[in-house]
Design a protein around this motif. Structure first.
Motif, PDB file in Angstrom:
ATOM      1  N   MET A   1     -16.594  50.901 -50.689  1.00  6.52           N
ATOM      2  CA  MET A   1     -17.799  51.307 -51.388  1.00  6.52           C
ATOM      3  C   MET A   1     -18.499  52.404 -50.602  1.00  6.52           C
ATOM      4  N   LYS A   2     -18.967  53.430 -51.298  1.00 14.62           N
ATOM      5  CA  LYS A   2     -19.648  54.535 -50.651  1.00 14.62           C
ATOM      6  C   LYS A   2     -20.970  54.080 -50.072  1.00 14.62           C
ATOM      7  N   PHE A   3     -21.271  54.528 -48.849  1.00 12.39           N
ATOM      8  CA  PHE A   3     -22.529  54.153 -48.204  1.00 12.39           C
ATOM      9  C   PHE A   3     -23.623  55.119 -48.645  1.00 12.39           C
ATOM     10  N   VAL A   4     -24.673  54.594 -49.270  1.00 12.69           N
ATOM     11  CA  VAL A   4     -25.821  55.388 -49.715  1.00 12.69           C
ATOM     12  C   VAL A   4     -27.072  54.721 -49.153  1.00 12.69           C
ATOM     13  N   ASP A   5     -27.874  55.464 -48.397  1.00 12.94           N
ATOM     14  CA  ASP A   5     -29.054  54.867 -47.778  1.00 12.94           C
ATOM     15  C   ASP A   5     -30.358  55.493 -48.266  1.00 12.94           C
ATOM     16  N   GLU A   6     -30.301  56.253 -49.365  1.00 10.82           N
ATOM     17  CA  GLU A   6     -31.518  56.857 -49.909  1.00 10.82           C
ATOM     18  C   GLU A   6     -31.329  57.086 -51.398  1.00 10.82           C
ATOM     19  N   ALA A   7     -32.370  56.794 -52.179  1.00  9.81           N
ATOM     20  CA  ALA A   7     -32.304  56.990 -53.628  1.00  9.81           C
ATOM     21  C   ALA A   7     -33.713  57.123 -54.178  1.00  9.81           C
ATOM     22  N   TYR A   8     -33.816  57.817 -55.298  1.00  6.80           N
ATOM     23  CA  TYR A   8     -35.089  57.971 -56.006  1.00  6.80           C
ATOM     24  C   TYR A   8     -34.937  57.361 -57.400  1.00  6.80           C
ATOM     25  N   ILE A   9     -35.872  56.482 -57.768  1.00  4.90           N
ATOM     26  CA  ILE A   9     -35.809  55.839 -59.074  1.00  4.90           C
ATOM     27  C   ILE A   9     -37.199  55.776 -59.692  1.00  4.90           C
ATOM     28  N   GLU A  10     -37.226  55.482 -60.971  1.00  6.56           N
ATOM     29  CA  GLU A  10     -38.480  55.261 -61.701  1.00  6.56           C
ATOM     30  C   GLU A  10     -38.500  53.817 -62.175  1.00  6.56           C
ATOM     31  N   VAL A  11     -39.577  53.109 -61.868  1.00  6.04           N
ATOM     32  CA  VAL A  11     -39.721  51.726 -62.319  1.00  6.04           C
ATOM     33  C   VAL A  11     -40.954  51.631 -63.200  1.00  6.04           C
ATOM     34  N   ALA A  12     -40.864  50.819 -64.243  1.00  2.00           N
ATOM     35  CA  ALA A  12     -41.983  50.659 -65.164  1.00  2.00           C
ATOM     36  C   ALA A  12     -42.051  49.205 -65.607  1.00  2.00           C
ATOM     37  N   ALA A  13     -43.213  48.591 -65.417  1.00  2.00           N
ATOM     38  CA  ALA A  13     -43.431  47.237 -65.927  1.00  2.00           C
ATOM     39  C   ALA A  13     -43.713  47.321 -67.426  1.00  2.00           C
ATOM     40  N   GLY A  14     -43.568  46.215 -68.116  1.00  2.00           N
ATOM     41  CA  GLY A  14     -43.772  46.198 -69.565  1.00  2.00           C
ATOM     42  C   GLY A  14     -45.235  46.271 -69.953  1.00  2.00           C
TER      43      GLY A  14
END
Length: 362
Positions: A1-14
Motif C-alpha cells: 500500500m502506498k504511504f500517504v501522510d498528508e491529505a486535504y478533504i471537505e467534511v460536512a455534517a447533516g
C-alpha cells in the motif's frame, strides 16, 4: 500500500430537518389543533483512531465526506428521524487542521479514540411547539439549522518513542531490522527507504518501545534535495533521536564528520524544537574496523562535531553493541530499573519469537 501522510478533504455534517406546520384532521374534530412535529437532527461527522491503518491514502482520492440530513417533521405529532452519523477511520497520530484558518481541530493520539469533528444541525420546530392558551392555531414553523462544514488538512505524524536520523545508506534500516520486528527493504544503494517504517523493539518479555526509521537526509534537503524534509514530521513526537553515522562508507572520499554535520544543520533548519530533542550518536559498521581504527574514527567524529553526549559503537549487520544500546534506550525512555543480563540475553536470543509482538510496519 502506498504511504500517504498528508491529505486535504471537505467534511460536512447533516442539516437539521425542517419543522412541520400541520393541523389535526379527523372526523367530527373540526378544530383538532396543531400537530406538526419537529425536524430531526442532522448527522454528526466522527473520526476514529484505527490501529489497523498507517496511511491516509483513503482520503487522497475521496475528498468530500458528508453526513445525512435530518428528516423533516410531519403531521400527527410525528418528529423527523435524526440523520445517520458518518464515521471516518484514520491512523493513530493524525492531526486534523482547519485548512482555511490553520487552527488545529483534533488530534488522534489514542487507539480507538472517537471524537466529533463536525456537529449536525438541530431540527426546526413544528407548529405544535408554539401552541398556547392564547395561540391555539399557530402557523409558525422553523427550518432546520445547517450542519458544520470544514475544509480540513489531515497530517499523519507517526507515534514512536525513538527516531533514526542519518544519511542514505548509513544502516538505519539494517539497525531497525536487527533490533525489532520491522522488515524494511535493505539494499546496498541509497534511498532504499522511501517511507517511514515502524518497529516494536522487545527489550524483555513485557518491556518494549517503538522505533521509527525515516528516509535518509542529504545536504540541501531544506531546498528539496533528495526526499527533502517531507518525512521529518514523523520524528516530532519521539522522545529520543539516534543519529546513525556510517564510519566505513564505500567511497573513501566521503568524510563521516562532514556528513554528520550536514544532518545536524538540516535538522536545525527544519525545526529548532526537534533539534533540541535528546540525541545520541551511534557509530555504525564498526565490524569492518580494527580496534585502533575504531578509536581513531570515534575521536575524529566527536571532535569534529564537538560532541559531548552519549556515543555508541555498533554493527547493525552483526548486531555487535546493539544489546547495550537497546537496553540504555529503554532505561532512558522509561527510567526503568536496570535489566538483568538474563533479560537482555532472552530479548536477543534468536529463538525468542520477536514476531509475536504486534507489528506496526508500513
Amino acid at each position: 500500500m502506498k504511504f500517504v501522510d498528508e491529505a486535504y478533504i471537505e467534511v460536512a455534517a447533516g442539516h437539521g430537518g425542517n419543522g412541520c406546520a400541520s393541523f389535526r384532521h379527523e372526523k367530527y374534530k373540526e378544530f383538532g389543533g396543531p400537530d406538526g412535529g419537529d425536524g430531526g437532527r442532522g448527522g454528526h461527522v466522527y473520526v476514529v483512531a484505527d490501529t489497523s491503518l498507517n496511511t491516509l491514502i483513503d482520503f487522497r482520492y475521496a475528498r468530500k465526506h458528508e453526513a445525512r440530513r435530518g428528516q423533516h417533521g410531519m403531521g400527527s405529532d410525528m418528529f423527523g428521524a435524526a440523520g445517520d452519523d458518518l464515521v471516518l477511520k484514520m491512523p493513530v497520530g493524525t492531526i486534523i487542521t482547519d485548512a482555511d484558518t490553520g487552527q488545529v481541530l483534533l488530534e488522534l493520539l489514542k487507539p480507538d479514540e472517537k471524537l466529533i469533528l463536525a456537529k449536525g444541525g438541530d431540527g426546526g420546530f413544528g407548529n405544535m411547539h408554539y401552541k398556547s392558551s392564547t395561540n391555539r392555531s399557530p402557523r409558525q414553523k422553523t427550518p432546520g439549522r445547517e450542519g458544520q462544514r470544514f475544509n480540513v488538512k489531515l497530517e499523519l505524524k507517526v507515534l514512536a518513542d525513538v527516531g533514526l536520523l542519518g544519511m542514505p545508506n548509513a544502516g538505519k534500516s539494517t539497525f531497525i531490522t536487527a533490533v525489532s520486528n520491522a522488515r524494511p527493504k535493505v539494499a546496498d544503494y541509497p534511498f532504499t527507504t522511501l517511507h517511514p517504517n515502524l518497529g516494536v523493539v522487545r527489550v524483555a518479555a513485557s518491556q518494549s518501545f517503538v522505533v521509527a526509521d525515516i528516509p535518509g537526509l542529504i545536504e540541501g534537503a531544506s531546498e528539496g534535495a533528495g526526499l527533502g524534509h517531507q518525512f521529518l514530521r514523523h520524528l516530532q513526537r519521539t522522545g529520543l533521536l539516534l543519529h546513525i553515522v556510517d564510519v566505513a562508507p564505500f567511497d573513501d572520499s566521503v568524510d563521516p564528520v562532514a556528513q554528520a554535520k550536514a544532518i545536524v544543520q538540516e535538522l536545525r533548519k527544519y525545526d529548532e524544537e526537534l533539534y533540541q530533542k535528546p540525541r545520541w550518536l551511534v557509530l555504525n559498521k564498526i565490524d569492518v574496523l580494527d580496534e585502533a581504527q575504531r578509536q581513531g574514527i570515534r575521536q575524529q567524529v566527536c571532535k569534529g562535531l564537538k560532541w559531548k553526549g552519549p556515543v555508541y559503537e555498533i554493527s547493525a549487520l552483526s548486531r555487535e553493541g546493539c544489546e547495550t544500546l537497546v537496553r540504555d534506550i529503554y532505561q532512558h525512555l522509561h527510567a526503568a530499573k536496570p535489566l538483568t543480563a538474563q533479560e537482555v540475553e532472552q530479548a536477543f536470543d534468536p529463538r525468542f519469537d520477536r514476531d509475536a509482538a504486534a507489528s506496526v510496519d508500513d
